[in-house]
Motif scaffolding. Sequence first.
Motif, PDB file in Angstrom:
ATOM      1  N   ALA A 467     -26.711 -42.013  29.605  1.00  0.00           N
ATOM      2  CA  ALA A 467     -26.708 -43.280  30.342  1.00  0.00           C
ATOM      3  C   ALA A 467     -28.122 -43.563  30.830  1.00  0.00           C
ATOM      4  N   LEU A 468     -28.523 -44.836  30.706  1.00  0.00           N
ATOM      5  CA  LEU A 468     -29.810 -45.295  31.227  1.00  0.00           C
ATOM      6  C   LEU A 468     -29.534 -46.226  32.405  1.00  0.00           C
ATOM      7  N   ILE A 469     -30.144 -45.950  33.540  1.00  0.00           N
ATOM      8  CA  ILE A 469     -29.868 -46.701  34.774  1.00  0.00           C
ATOM      9  C   ILE A 469     -31.185 -47.219  35.349  1.00  0.00           C
ATOM     10  N   TYR A 470     -31.207 -48.506  35.676  1.00  0.00           N
ATOM     11  CA  TYR A 470     -32.368 -49.140  36.316  1.00  0.00           C
ATOM     12  C   TYR A 470     -31.929 -49.745  37.641  1.00  0.00           C
ATOM     13  N   VAL A 471     -32.717 -49.516  38.696  1.00  0.00           N
ATOM     14  CA  VAL A 471     -32.490 -50.179  39.987  1.00  0.00           C
ATOM     15  C   VAL A 471     -33.830 -50.649  40.528  1.00  0.00           C
ATOM     16  N   TRP A 472     -33.787 -51.662  41.383  1.00  0.00           N
ATOM     17  CA  TRP A 472     -35.017 -52.214  41.960  1.00  0.00           C
ATOM     18  C   TRP A 472     -35.615 -51.220  42.946  1.00  0.00           C
ATOM     19  N   ALA A 473     -36.944 -51.080  42.913  1.00  0.00           N
ATOM     20  CA  ALA A 473     -37.646 -50.098  43.740  1.00  0.00           C
ATOM     21  C   ALA A 473     -38.180 -50.720  45.024  1.00  0.00           C
ATOM     22  N   LEU A 610     -23.218 -36.104  41.302  1.00  0.00           N
ATOM     23  CA  LEU A 610     -22.155 -36.208  40.296  1.00  0.00           C
ATOM     24  C   LEU A 610     -21.932 -34.857  39.619  1.00  0.00           C
ATOM     25  N   ASN A 611     -20.732 -34.665  39.151  1.00  0.00           N
ATOM     26  CA  ASN A 611     -20.389 -33.440  38.421  1.00  0.00           C
ATOM     27  C   ASN A 611     -20.641 -33.631  36.938  1.00  0.00           C
ATOM     28  N   ASN A 612     -20.949 -32.550  36.263  1.00  0.00           N
ATOM     29  CA  ASN A 612     -21.036 -32.513  34.802  1.00  0.00           C
ATOM     30  C   ASN A 612     -22.101 -33.437  34.227  1.00  0.00           C
ATOM     31  N   ILE A 613     -23.237 -33.513  34.894  1.00  0.00           N
ATOM     32  CA  ILE A 613     -24.342 -34.306  34.325  1.00  0.00           C
ATOM     33  C   ILE A 613     -25.639 -33.518  34.466  1.00  0.00           C
ATOM     34  N   SER A 614     -26.578 -33.829  33.610  1.00  0.00           N
ATOM     35  CA  SER A 614     -27.942 -33.325  33.757  1.00  0.00           C
ATOM     36  C   SER A 614     -28.885 -34.519  33.658  1.00  0.00           C
ATOM     37  N   ILE A 615     -29.938 -34.494  34.437  1.00  0.00           N
ATOM     38  CA  ILE A 615     -30.907 -35.589  34.409  1.00  0.00           C
ATOM     39  C   ILE A 615     -31.979 -35.247  33.383  1.00  0.00           C
ATOM     40  N   LEU A 616     -32.067 -36.079  32.351  1.00  0.00           N
ATOM     41  CA  LEU A 616     -33.038 -35.843  31.284  1.00  0.00           C
ATOM     42  C   LEU A 616     -34.411 -36.398  31.636  1.00  0.00           C
ATOM     43  N   GLN A 617     -34.409 -37.524  32.356  1.00  0.00           N
ATOM     44  CA  GLN A 617     -35.677 -38.165  32.668  1.00  0.00           C
ATOM     45  C   GLN A 617     -35.524 -39.029  33.917  1.00  0.00           C
ATOM     46  N   SER A 618     -36.555 -39.059  34.738  1.00  0.00           N
ATOM     47  CA  SER A 618     -36.591 -39.935  35.911  1.00  0.00           C
ATOM     48  C   SER A 618     -37.990 -40.534  35.967  1.00  0.00           C
ATOM     49  N   TYR A 619     -38.071 -41.880  36.010  1.00  0.00           N
ATOM     50  CA  TYR A 619     -39.394 -42.503  35.935  1.00  0.00           C
ATOM     51  C   TYR A 619     -39.409 -43.855  36.644  1.00  0.00           C
ATOM     52  N   TYR A 620     -40.618 -44.397  36.782  1.00  0.00           N
ATOM     53  CA  TYR A 620     -40.853 -45.701  37.421  1.00  0.00           C
ATOM     54  C   TYR A 620     -41.289 -46.683  36.344  1.00  0.00           C
ATOM     55  N   ASP A 621     -40.689 -47.865  36.329  1.00  0.00           N
ATOM     56  CA  ASP A 621     -41.032 -48.849  35.306  1.00  0.00           C
ATOM     57  C   ASP A 621     -41.089 -50.243  35.928  1.00  0.00           C
ATOM     58  N   GLN A 622     -42.293 -50.755  36.130  1.00  0.00           N
ATOM     59  CA  GLN A 622     -42.512 -52.127  36.591  1.00  0.00           C
ATOM     60  C   GLN A 622     -41.658 -52.503  37.800  1.00  0.00           C
ATOM     61  N   GLY A 623     -41.763 -51.711  38.851  1.00  0.00           N
ATOM     62  CA  GLY A 623     -41.050 -52.046  40.082  1.00  0.00           C
ATOM     63  C   GLY A 623     -39.606 -51.590  40.110  1.00  0.00           C
ATOM     64  N   ASN A 624     -39.210 -50.705  39.198  1.00  0.00           N
ATOM     65  CA  ASN A 624     -37.842 -50.183  39.144  1.00  0.00           C
ATOM     66  C   ASN A 624     -37.866 -48.666  39.057  1.00  0.00           C
ATOM     67  N   TRP A 625     -36.859 -48.039  39.692  1.00  0.00           N
ATOM     68  CA  TRP A 625     -36.636 -46.606  39.489  1.00  0.00           C
ATOM     69  C   TRP A 625     -35.591 -46.438  38.402  1.00  0.00           C
ATOM     70  N   CYS A 626     -35.825 -45.490  37.511  1.00  0.00           N
ATOM     71  CA  CYS A 626     -35.007 -45.366  36.306  1.00  0.00           C
ATOM     72  C   CYS A 626     -34.623 -43.902  36.087  1.00  0.00           C
ATOM     73  N   VAL A 627     -33.415 -43.713  35.598  1.00  0.00           N
ATOM     74  CA  VAL A 627     -32.923 -42.368  35.289  1.00  0.00           C
ATOM     75  C   VAL A 627     -32.196 -42.410  33.948  1.00  0.00           C
ATOM     76  N   ILE A 628     -32.454 -41.399  33.136  1.00  0.00           N
ATOM     77  CA  ILE A 628     -31.629 -41.150  31.943  1.00  0.00           C
ATOM     78  C   ILE A 628     -30.879 -39.855  32.206  1.00  0.00           C
ATOM     79  N   LEU A 629     -29.545 -39.951  32.218  1.00  0.00           N
ATOM     80  CA  LEU A 629     -28.735 -38.754  32.449  1.00  0.00           C
ATOM     81  C   LEU A 629     -27.844 -38.493  31.241  1.00  0.00           C
ATOM     82  N   GLN A 630     -27.353 -37.264  31.144  1.00  0.00           N
ATOM     83  CA  GLN A 630     -26.490 -36.854  30.031  1.00  0.00           C
ATOM     84  C   GLN A 630     -25.263 -36.149  30.573  1.00  0.00           C
ATOM     85  N   LYS A 631     -24.114 -36.459  29.989  1.00  0.00           N
ATOM     86  CA  LYS A 631     -22.878 -35.797  30.390  1.00  0.00           C
ATOM     87  C   LYS A 631     -22.785 -34.459  29.681  1.00  0.00           C
TER      88      LYS A 631
END
Length: 632
Positions: A467-473, A610-631
């Motif tokens: 899953a790729l998640i973007y939120v405003w920073a 959350l249960n049963n997830i690992s965070i593959l990547q966490s980064y900042y992109d143009q005013g947003n915080w972003c996470v790629i997680l894997q189940k």
Amino acid sequence: MDSNHQSNYKLSKTEKKLLRKQIKARHTLLRHEGIETVSYATQSLIVANGGLGNQVSRNQLLPVLEKCGLVDALLMPPNKPYSCVRYKTVEESKTAYDTLNGKEIVDDLGQKIILYLNFVEKAQWKELGLQALPPGLKVIEEIISSEDEKMLLESVNWTEDTENQNCLPDICESILEKWLKEGFIKHKPDQLTINQYEPGHGIPAHIDTHSAFEDEIISLSLGSEIVMDFKHPDGMTVPVMLPCRSLLVMTGESRYLWTHGITPRKFDTVQASKGHKSGIITSDVEDLTLNKRGIRTSFTFRKVRQTPCNCSYPLVCDSQMKETPASFPESDKEALQLEQDYVHRVYEEIARHFSSTRHTPWPHIVEFLKALPSGSLVADIGCGNGKYLGINNELYMIGCDHSQNLVDICRERQYQAFVCDALAVPIRSGSCDACISIAVIHHFATAERRVAALQELVRLLRPGGKALIYVWAMEQEYNKKKSKYLRENRTSQGMKEEISNDASVQELLVKQLPNVGNQDSAHSVSSINDFQDGGCNSKNVANSKLPIHTNRTSFHSQDLLVPWHFKGNPGKDKRVEPFGPLGSRDPGPVFHRYYHVFCEGELEAACRTLNNISILQSYYDQGNWCVILQKV
């Protein structure tokens, strides 16, 4: 080296480096500014690095250029890292080209700058039309003498408790009486705020609270001149020079509707002509230079309001709000109602206009989608107008959104989409190879609901799914680089409105002038406006009003309402009214959307609950915080 002067000898290492830099400057000007250079000699030269945006003033650059010949014109556009010089003859221009390419000069900050010159046929900058001061605004020069200025400045003891400085009101009394008698002001103030600003400091753009103070607000500038920016809700910004010992008077529209603030910087772009002191800073590129700021002290006088405000601008007037202002929710029920009123209903109303502004996919999201295996089933939770649903034709993509009108736009574009709540997506658990959630989770009003939205994404994923998640920073400036949100502020001089928090003020003195008005009520009034300052550790108080954000500025609260200036048919929403009388301007209704902007590490921390997830990547992109997680 002049491209016209071919020589038989081999270029030295230094000459090769200079030529590379010159070519790079040429390509940069074409790519970013649309300025095309030519290979033959002309009267005009583009001087890369020799611009106001590089802290190079007209007084520094012009003498250097004049050593090569008679300068016909020097054009210095505001906030640009280059300028254009036009010589009287081509021969003089060629002399400058040969002499000044690679020349090192020192800017106004003492830093070394290397100039790179290229020929152009002509350089033209689009001039903005002549502007007028915002209605109700006036600047009165030399309102006090230099002796009075010295007396006022010496009367301020920044280290002393304000309650012990009883002399301040006495000093101001005679000055105020004089201004009243001479007609500069109409009402006698009963409240005084004194601020001092070092070079590089600023004031967040704001409107003084309507219900707190009467119409007329006046500010005396002492010590150093400054440029103050006034911004209308339609995006137009008017920079106004406030000379030393001048009085700024705001009434009517300029007081109630326009925001005013000072950009934090050490130099202001000002008129070069000596006769120009106060008023609007025009965009005349032949008459702009830099002015170094000094220490400025402002005495701002207001009259405390005793009755509700009944101004002509009800949409921005806290006394005339038709509804109870949105408050931070105390329960899940209140959170749901807040989201219903300030997220769901708003997007239903603005869907078409919103969609017209959302057409360019973000590169990192495109990269994520294109990296997925062919045949993957991908769900876009909160798909909006579906701009990511057609990115990769090798995927099976389906979208969902709470807004029926946005889903209708997706269907018009032949995408698969349906209406649902992001907390209860009607897709079988473990069926998706990937999910994306772009600019959705920041609309949930409590931490529990935001975590629940993340949990729903994980539920949809198969083991190994991503899953790729973007939120405003909250941080719209990160690693000393401003986000696109701040950079895109539309202003008359291209000024970027990266207004800082109010930490710029060395000290704040709030004094009630004697024997005027109700002393008790005055002490409880906010001295500037509703800004809810504080960083990422600040917490909202139950039942506190949510602050309304000023667009294209830094955030001062994590939970806030962000205006959407609607263009089109607003429908019949009773919460929305047009602005008051604006002459020919009709900015249209304004809707407010609830946001919780995330601080650094907050999204990642929420994912780790959350249960049963690992965070593959966490980064900042143009005013947003972003996470790629894997189940897992």
